[in-house]
Design a protein around this motif. Structure first.
Motif, PDB file in Angstrom:
ATOM      1  N   ILE A 134     -68.991 -28.763 -55.046  1.00 43.36           N
ATOM      2  CA  ILE A 134     -69.632 -29.718 -55.953  1.00 43.36           C
ATOM      3  C   ILE A 134     -69.454 -29.164 -57.362  1.00 43.36           C
ATOM      4  CG2 ILE A 134     -71.801 -30.791 -56.657  1.00 43.36           C
ATOM      5  CD1 ILE A 134     -72.729 -30.458 -53.744  1.00 43.36           C
ATOM      6  N   PRO A 135     -68.751 -29.872 -58.229  1.00 46.21           N
ATOM      7  CA  PRO A 135     -68.521 -29.343 -59.576  1.00 46.21           C
ATOM      8  C   PRO A 135     -69.806 -29.353 -60.403  1.00 46.21           C
ATOM      9  CG  PRO A 135     -67.671 -31.569 -59.385  1.00 46.21           C
ATOM     10  CD  PRO A 135     -68.145 -31.178 -58.022  1.00 46.21           C
ATOM     11  N   LEU A 136     -70.124 -28.208 -61.005  1.00 45.31           N
ATOM     12  CA  LEU A 136     -71.319 -28.110 -61.830  1.00 45.31           C
ATOM     13  C   LEU A 136     -70.998 -28.224 -63.316  1.00 45.31           C
ATOM     14  CD1 LEU A 136     -73.238 -25.257 -60.024  1.00 45.31           C
ATOM     15  CD2 LEU A 136     -73.477 -27.726 -59.756  1.00 45.31           C
ATOM     16  N   LYS A 137     -69.733 -28.105 -63.635  1.00 41.87           N
ATOM     17  CA  LYS A 137     -69.323 -28.247 -65.034  1.00 41.87           C
ATOM     18  C   LYS A 137     -67.909 -28.778 -65.069  1.00 41.87           C
ATOM     19  CE  LYS A 137     -67.618 -23.531 -65.401  1.00 41.87           C
ATOM     20  NZ  LYS A 137     -67.599 -22.324 -66.163  1.00 41.87           N
ATOM     21  N   ARG A 138     -67.587 -29.380 -66.178  1.00 39.71           N
ATOM     22  CA  ARG A 138     -66.230 -29.874 -66.348  1.00 39.71           C
ATOM     23  C   ARG A 138     -65.479 -28.891 -67.227  1.00 39.71           C
ATOM     24  NH1 ARG A 138     -65.029 -32.058 -71.161  1.00 39.71           N
ATOM     25  NH2 ARG A 138     -66.702 -32.561 -72.588  1.00 39.71           N
ATOM     26  N   GLU A 139     -64.185 -28.889 -67.080  1.00 36.03           N
ATOM     27  CA  GLU A 139     -63.354 -28.030 -67.910  1.00 36.03           C
ATOM     28  C   GLU A 139     -63.236 -28.645 -69.307  1.00 36.03           C
ATOM     29  OE1 GLU A 139     -62.033 -24.974 -67.269  1.00 36.03           O
ATOM     30  OE2 GLU A 139     -63.224 -25.104 -65.431  1.00 36.03           O
ATOM     31  N   LEU A 140     -63.334 -27.802 -70.310  1.00 35.86           N
ATOM     32  CA  LEU A 140     -63.202 -28.269 -71.687  1.00 35.86           C
ATOM     33  C   LEU A 140     -61.727 -28.406 -72.038  1.00 35.86           C
ATOM     34  CD1 LEU A 140     -65.832 -26.017 -73.504  1.00 35.86           C
ATOM     35  CD2 LEU A 140     -66.123 -28.358 -72.688  1.00 35.86           C
ATOM     36  N   THR A 141     -61.430 -29.374 -72.877  1.00 33.45           N
ATOM     37  CA  THR A 141     -60.064 -29.526 -73.380  1.00 33.45           C
ATOM     38  C   THR A 141     -59.805 -28.413 -74.387  1.00 33.45           C
ATOM     39  OG1 THR A 141     -60.685 -30.928 -75.241  1.00 33.45           O
ATOM     40  CG2 THR A 141     -60.214 -32.043 -73.131  1.00 33.45           C
ATOM     41  N   ASP A 142     -58.557 -28.215 -74.744  1.00 33.24           N
ATOM     42  CA  ASP A 142     -58.213 -27.192 -75.738  1.00 33.24           C
ATOM     43  C   ASP A 142     -58.907 -27.470 -77.068  1.00 33.24           C
ATOM     44  OD1 ASP A 142     -56.676 -25.806 -73.928  1.00 33.24           O
ATOM     45  OD2 ASP A 142     -54.773 -26.671 -74.596  1.00 33.24           O
ATOM     46  N   ASP A 143     -58.967 -28.733 -77.452  1.00 30.04           N
ATOM     47  CA  ASP A 143     -59.629 -29.118 -78.702  1.00 30.04           C
ATOM     48  C   ASP A 143     -61.126 -28.784 -78.632  1.00 30.04           C
ATOM     49  OD1 ASP A 143     -59.749 -30.371 -81.313  1.00 30.04           O
ATOM     50  OD2 ASP A 143     -60.718 -32.084 -80.309  1.00 30.04           O
TER      51      ASP A 143
ATOM     52  N   LEU B 219     -65.799 -25.273 -79.989  1.00 26.74           N
ATOM     53  CA  LEU B 219     -66.854 -24.387 -79.510  1.00 26.74           C
ATOM     54  C   LEU B 219     -66.654 -22.978 -80.060  1.00 26.74           C
ATOM     55  CD1 LEU B 219     -69.358 -24.128 -77.734  1.00 26.74           C
ATOM     56  CD2 LEU B 219     -67.844 -23.644 -75.807  1.00 26.74           C
ATOM     57  N   SER B 220     -65.437 -22.494 -80.025  1.00 24.89           N
ATOM     58  CA  SER B 220     -65.125 -21.165 -80.543  1.00 24.89           C
ATOM     59  C   SER B 220     -65.417 -21.072 -82.037  1.00 24.89           C
ATOM     60  CB  SER B 220     -63.659 -20.838 -80.268  1.00 24.89           C
ATOM     61  OG  SER B 220     -63.334 -19.579 -80.782  1.00 24.89           O
ATOM     62  N   ASN B 221     -65.072 -22.113 -82.773  1.00 24.11           N
ATOM     63  CA  ASN B 221     -65.343 -22.129 -84.220  1.00 24.11           C
ATOM     64  C   ASN B 221     -66.845 -22.099 -84.493  1.00 24.11           C
ATOM     65  OD1 ASN B 221     -62.608 -22.214 -84.757  1.00 24.11           O
ATOM     66  ND2 ASN B 221     -62.555 -24.421 -85.139  1.00 24.11           N
ATOM     67  N   ALA B 222     -67.606 -22.872 -83.747  1.00 21.12           N
ATOM     68  CA  ALA B 222     -69.059 -22.906 -83.936  1.00 21.12           C
ATOM     69  C   ALA B 222     -69.678 -21.549 -83.589  1.00 21.12           C
ATOM     70  CB  ALA B 222     -69.680 -24.016 -83.096  1.00 21.12           C
ATOM     71  N   GLU B 223     -69.171 -20.920 -82.533  1.00 20.64           N
ATOM     72  CA  GLU B 223     -69.665 -19.585 -82.166  1.00 20.64           C
ATOM     73  C   GLU B 223     -69.309 -18.578 -83.259  1.00 20.64           C
ATOM     74  OE1 GLU B 223     -67.747 -19.260 -78.370  1.00 20.64           O
ATOM     75  OE2 GLU B 223     -69.508 -20.008 -77.288  1.00 20.64           O
TER      76      GLU B 223
ATOM     77  N   LEU C  84     -73.600 -28.914 -80.236  1.00 26.15           N
ATOM     78  CA  LEU C  84     -72.221 -29.054 -79.772  1.00 26.15           C
ATOM     79  C   LEU C  84     -72.132 -28.761 -78.274  1.00 26.15           C
ATOM     80  CD1 LEU C  84     -69.227 -29.559 -80.354  1.00 26.15           C
ATOM     81  CD2 LEU C  84     -69.022 -27.119 -80.919  1.00 26.15           C
ATOM     82  N   LYS C  85     -72.808 -27.705 -77.838  1.00 25.75           N
ATOM     83  CA  LYS C  85     -72.812 -27.378 -76.406  1.00 25.75           C
ATOM     84  C   LYS C  85     -73.396 -28.530 -75.591  1.00 25.75           C
ATOM     85  CE  LYS C  85     -72.944 -22.336 -76.459  1.00 25.75           C
ATOM     86  NZ  LYS C  85     -73.736 -21.147 -76.098  1.00 25.75           N
ATOM     87  N   ASP C  86     -74.484 -29.113 -76.085  1.00 27.42           N
ATOM     88  CA  ASP C  86     -75.080 -30.260 -75.387  1.00 27.42           C
ATOM     89  C   ASP C  86     -74.098 -31.423 -75.327  1.00 27.42           C
ATOM     90  OD1 ASP C  86     -77.438 -28.915 -74.956  1.00 27.42           O
ATOM     91  OD2 ASP C  86     -78.540 -29.908 -76.578  1.00 27.42           O
ATOM     92  N   ALA C  87     -73.452 -31.697 -76.445  1.00 26.49           N
ATOM     93  CA  ALA C  87     -72.515 -32.820 -76.513  1.00 26.49           C
ATOM     94  C   ALA C  87     -71.312 -32.611 -75.595  1.00 26.49           C
ATOM     95  CB  ALA C  87     -72.045 -33.026 -77.954  1.00 26.49           C
ATOM     96  N   LEU C  88     -70.882 -31.368 -75.463  1.00 20.06           N
ATOM     97  CA  LEU C  88     -69.722 -31.069 -74.625  1.00 20.06           C
ATOM     98  C   LEU C  88     -70.091 -30.873 -73.158  1.00 20.06           C
ATOM     99  CD1 LEU C  88     -67.783 -28.547 -76.917  1.00 20.06           C
ATOM    100  CD2 LEU C  88     -67.277 -30.974 -76.530  1.00 20.06           C
ATOM    101  N   GLY C  89     -71.395 -30.792 -72.882  1.00 22.18           N
ATOM    102  CA  GLY C  89     -71.816 -30.574 -71.500  1.00 22.18           C
ATOM    103  C   GLY C  89     -71.530 -29.169 -71.027  1.00 22.18           C
TER     104      GLY C  89
END
Length: 164
Positions: free
Chosen positions: A30-39, A44-48, A88-93
């Motif tokens: 059962i997938p608990l998260k989706r994979e993020l796109t490169d964008d 996310l990396s920029n915000a961190e 951003l984390k919330d928006a990206l799931g």
């Protein structure tokens, strides 16, 4: 401040208790998260990075005995960066262990609900149990999990009560 945040989180956790037991009709996970796109990963990396930079700036201002207004401004910038990162984390799931139930709930179409229990401190309680004979042992495990969750919730409530 950390104690106040702990108490707020504890109070939020005490309002409702949800326990769900699922089984997947197939052997697929059962997938608990989706994979993020490169964008999305880049955003996310920029915000961190902004948070890390603002943390370093605040430490530098404090270490160099900067003017109080400069320290206050650095703290404000850090709070804003943390808020933007959180949003951003919330928006990206992005996976959040406190929100694992929502992830599971969104995947109920690929899973069979065995049992679901929800207890609200200010409201009603809901308990659903699948009546399939083949799931009987899993339902028993759900019952044990509900009891353990209620004990953990009681211990948390007692801890918060003692702190007051």
């Amino acid at each position: 401040m950390a104690v106040l945040d702990f108490l707020k989180d504890a109070a939020e956790d005490l309002l409702a208790l949800e326990v769900a037991t699922l089984t997947n009709p197939t052997d697929d996970p059962i997938p608990l998260k989706r994979e993020l796109t490169d964008d999305e990963k880049t955003k996310l990396s920029n915000a961190e990075g902004v948070v890390t930079t603002n943390q370093a700036t605040l430490v530098q201002k404090i270490s160099s005995n900067a003017d109080r207004s400069e320290i206050r401004d650095a703290r404000k910038a850090l709070r804003q960066a943390k808020k933007a990162l959180s949003e951003l984390k919330d928006a990206l799931g992005v996976y959040n262990p406190k929100d694992i139930f929502s992830s599971i709930q969104s995947n109920l179409t690929s899973a069979e609900l065995v049992a679901y229990s929800r207890f609200e401190i200010e409201g009603d309680s809901v308990n659903f149990v699948n009546n399939k004979e083949s799931l009987k042992d899993i339902v028993a495990s759900h019952k044990d999990m509900v009891a353990a969750s209620q004990e953990a919730r009681k211990a948390l409530f007692d801890t918060v009560a003692k702190l007051f």
